[in-house]
Design a protein around this motif. Structure first.
Motif, PDB file in Angstrom:
ATOM      1  N   ASP A  28       0.807  -1.221   0.000  1.00  0.00           N
ATOM      2  CA  ASP A  28       0.000   0.000   0.000  1.00  0.00           C
ATOM      3  C   ASP A  28       0.838   1.267   0.000  1.00  0.00           C
ATOM      4  OD1 ASP A  28       1.016   0.034   2.550  1.00  0.00           O
ATOM      5  OD2 ASP A  28      -0.926  -0.018   3.577  1.00  0.00           O
ATOM      6  N   THR A 217      -3.867  -2.721 -19.496  1.00  0.00           N
ATOM      7  CA  THR A 217      -3.757  -1.269 -19.305  1.00  0.00           C
ATOM      8  C   THR A 217      -3.999  -0.586 -20.639  1.00  0.00           C
ATOM      9  OG1 THR A 217      -1.344  -1.243 -19.674  1.00  0.00           O
ATOM     10  CG2 THR A 217      -2.111  -1.534 -17.406  1.00  0.00           C
ATOM     11  N   ASP A 219      -3.909   3.239 -20.792  1.00  0.00           N
ATOM     12  CA  ASP A 219      -3.768   4.667 -20.535  1.00  0.00           C
ATOM     13  C   ASP A 219      -2.675   5.293 -21.395  1.00  0.00           C
ATOM     14  OD1 ASP A 219      -1.209   4.688 -18.635  1.00  0.00           O
ATOM     15  OD2 ASP A 219      -2.492   3.025 -18.019  1.00  0.00           O
ATOM     16  N   ARG A 256       2.948   1.045  -9.960  1.00  0.00           N
ATOM     17  CA  ARG A 256       1.491   1.008  -9.842  1.00  0.00           C
ATOM     18  C   ARG A 256       1.032  -0.404  -9.532  1.00  0.00           C
ATOM     19  NH1 ARG A 256      -2.287   3.647 -13.581  1.00  0.00           N
ATOM     20  NH2 ARG A 256      -3.000   4.655 -11.662  1.00  0.00           N
ATOM     21  N   MET A 258      -2.425  -3.190  -9.676  1.00  0.00           N
ATOM     22  CA  MET A 258      -3.738  -3.485 -10.240  1.00  0.00           C
ATOM     23  C   MET A 258      -4.144  -4.902  -9.868  1.00  0.00           C
ATOM     24  SD  MET A 258      -2.884  -3.923 -14.324  1.00  0.00           S
ATOM     25  CE  MET A 258      -1.539  -4.952 -14.897  1.00  0.00           C
ATOM     26  N   ASP A 264      -8.818  -1.709 -10.942  1.00  0.00           N
ATOM     27  CA  ASP A 264      -8.345  -1.049  -9.722  1.00  0.00           C
ATOM     28  C   ASP A 264      -6.878  -0.628  -9.838  1.00  0.00           C
ATOM     29  OD1 ASP A 264      -8.439   0.031  -7.188  1.00  0.00           O
ATOM     30  OD2 ASP A 264      -8.020  -1.865  -6.170  1.00  0.00           O
ATOM     31  N   GLN A 265      -6.523   0.046 -10.922  1.00  0.00           N
ATOM     32  CA  GLN A 265      -5.155   0.532 -11.098  1.00  0.00           C
ATOM     33  C   GLN A 265      -4.933   1.778 -10.246  1.00  0.00           C
ATOM     34  OE1 GLN A 265      -4.713   1.113 -15.338  1.00  0.00           O
ATOM     35  NE2 GLN A 265      -5.369  -0.976 -15.782  1.00  0.00           N
ATOM     36  N   HIS A 266      -3.845   1.779  -9.466  1.00  0.00           N
ATOM     37  CA  HIS A 266      -3.548   2.936  -8.635  1.00  0.00           C
ATOM     38  C   HIS A 266      -2.058   3.002  -8.324  1.00  0.00           C
ATOM     39  CE1 HIS A 266      -4.501  -0.366  -5.796  1.00  0.00           C
ATOM     40  NE2 HIS A 266      -3.594   0.191  -5.008  1.00  0.00           N
ATOM     41  N   ASP A 267      -1.594   4.220  -7.993  1.00  0.00           N
ATOM     42  CA  ASP A 267      -0.183   4.449  -7.725  1.00  0.00           C
ATOM     43  C   ASP A 267       0.207   3.913  -6.352  1.00  0.00           C
ATOM     44  OD1 ASP A 267      -0.382   5.834 -10.083  1.00  0.00           O
ATOM     45  OD2 ASP A 267       0.021   7.814  -9.227  1.00  0.00           O
TER      46      ASP A 267
END
Length: 299
Positions: A28, A217, A219, A256, A258, A264-267
Motif C-alpha cells: 500500500d 492497461t 492509458d 502502480r 492493479m 483497480d489501477q492505482h499508484d
C-alpha cells in the motif's frame, strides 16, 4: 542499512552524484525502507522463497543480501561467467538461480554458488535470450528472444524447459514484447508489448500456451514489467511518462498496482528510476511487500 559496497565497474555507470537505493515497501506504499545504498548501479531485486534474502545484480555479478539489510551484500560464485544482466529468476524451491548472460544464453547456478549450467540452445540465426519467468512447478522458463539480424530484429516470447530442451514460441509479431512472467497458478503469462500501439507499451496477459491474449492497461502512460504477486491477488508494474521509448534508465516513473484482470489501477510510489528498478518479480513471498531500486541523483 548497508552502505557503499564495492562492486565491479562493468555495465551501466551511474550519473555523477547518483546512487542506487535498494528499497522494500509495503503493497500500500507504507513502511518504505532503504536496505542498501551504493554509489554504483545495482538492479533487479528478487526474494528467496523463505523471505530471508534478496538477490540482485551489479557489475555483471549476482549478489545476496539479508532482507532487512543487516548483513551483506555478498557475491554468489558463478565460476567463469561474470557478465550477467538484470534478468534472473529463482526456482520455487530456492535452490537454483536462472540467469541471462551477455553471451546471449540462459544459465543455471546453485544459490550457494557454483559452475553455471547452460540451459538455452544454439540457433543458426541470431536468438538472444532474456529471462523473465519460471512456472510455479519450476519446470518451465519464460523468456523473450531478440531474433534476427541488425535492422530486422524482432522481440517475441518463448518458453523452454528449465532442465534444457526445445524452445516453444508463444508470440510471432514484429511488435516488441517483454517481461513474460507466470501467474501464481501457472494459468497465465503476464507481459508488456507494443502490439496494440507501436511505440506505446502496455500490459497484457495470455494463457500459458500463448492463447487468449487480454490487454490490461489502456492509458497514456508507457507501462512495463507486470509482476503477479505470489498469492495471485495483485500485479505491480512500472509506469513511464507518456511518449517514453523502450524502458530507459533515469526517468520519473511510478510503481502502480492493479488486480490480475487489470482493474483497480492505482499508484504506490513515484521515484527516479526505470531500467533496473523492477525488471524481475520482486514480491516478497507473503505478497505484502516488494523490493525495487531507485536511482536518485543531483539534477
Amino acid at each position: 542499512m548497508t552502505t557503499k559496497p564495492i562492486f565491479s565497474r562493468q555495465g551501466r555507470a551511474p550519473r555523477p552524484g547518483q546512487r542506487s537505493e535498494l528499497t522494500v515497501i509495503d503493497r500500500d506504499g507504507a513502511n518504505r525502507q532503504v536496505i542498501l545504498t551504493a554509489d554504483e548501479v545495482i538492479e533487479a531485486p528478487n526474494w528467496m522463497p523463505d523471505a530471508s534474502t534478496l538477490i540482485f545484480n551489479a557489475g555483471g555479478d549476482i549478489w545476496r543480501i539479508v532482507a532487512d539489510g543487516s548483513e551483506g551484500p555478498s557475491r554468489i560464485e558463478t565460476g567463469a561467467l561474470r557478465d550477467f544482466n538484470n534478468d534472473h529468476v529463482l526456482s520455487p524451491d530456492g535452490r537454483t538461480i536462472y540467469l541471462s548472460s551477455n553471451d546471449g544464453h540462459l544459465h543455471a547456478v546453485p544459490v550457494v554458488g557454483g559452475e553455471p549450467r547452460r540451459v538455452s540452445n544454439s540457433h543458426s540465426t541470431p536468438h538472444h535470450y532474456y529471462l523473465h519467468g519460471i512456472s510455479p512447478d519450476g519446470g518451465t522458463l519464460s523468456y523473450v528472444a531478440v531474433e534476427g539480424p541488425a535492422g530486422r530484429k524482432r522481440v517475441n516470447i518463448f518458453t523452454i524447459p528449465a532442465a534444457g530442451g526445445p524452445d516453444t514460441r508463444l508470440t510471432d509479431l514484429s511488435a516488441p514484447h517483454d517481461g513474460p512472467e507466470y501467474s501464481a497458478d501457472g494459468e497465465w503469462i503476464y507481459f508488456n508489448s507494443e502490439r496494440a500501439s507501436p511505440g506505446h507499451a502496455q500490459c497484457f496477459r495470455m494463457r500459458a500456451d500463448g492463447t487468449g491474449i487480454e490487454q490490461l492497461t489502456f492509458d497514456e502512460r508507457v507501462n512495463w514489467f507486470p509482476h503477479p504477486s505470489p498469492d495471485g491477488k495483485w500485479v505491480v508494474y512500472l509506469s513511464y511518462p507518456p511518449g517514453t521509448p523502450g524502458h530507459p534508465a533515469d526517468k520519473d516513473v511510478i510503481l502502480r498496482l492493479m488486480l490480475p484482470n487489470g482493474e483497480d489501477q492505482h499508484d504506490i510510489v513515484a521515484l527516479f528510476g526505470g531500467q533496473g528498478t523492477i525488471n524481475v518479480n520482486s514480491w516478497a513471498p507473503d505478497s505484502q511487500r516488494f523490493a525495487y531500486v531507485a536511482y536518485p541523483a543531483v539534477r
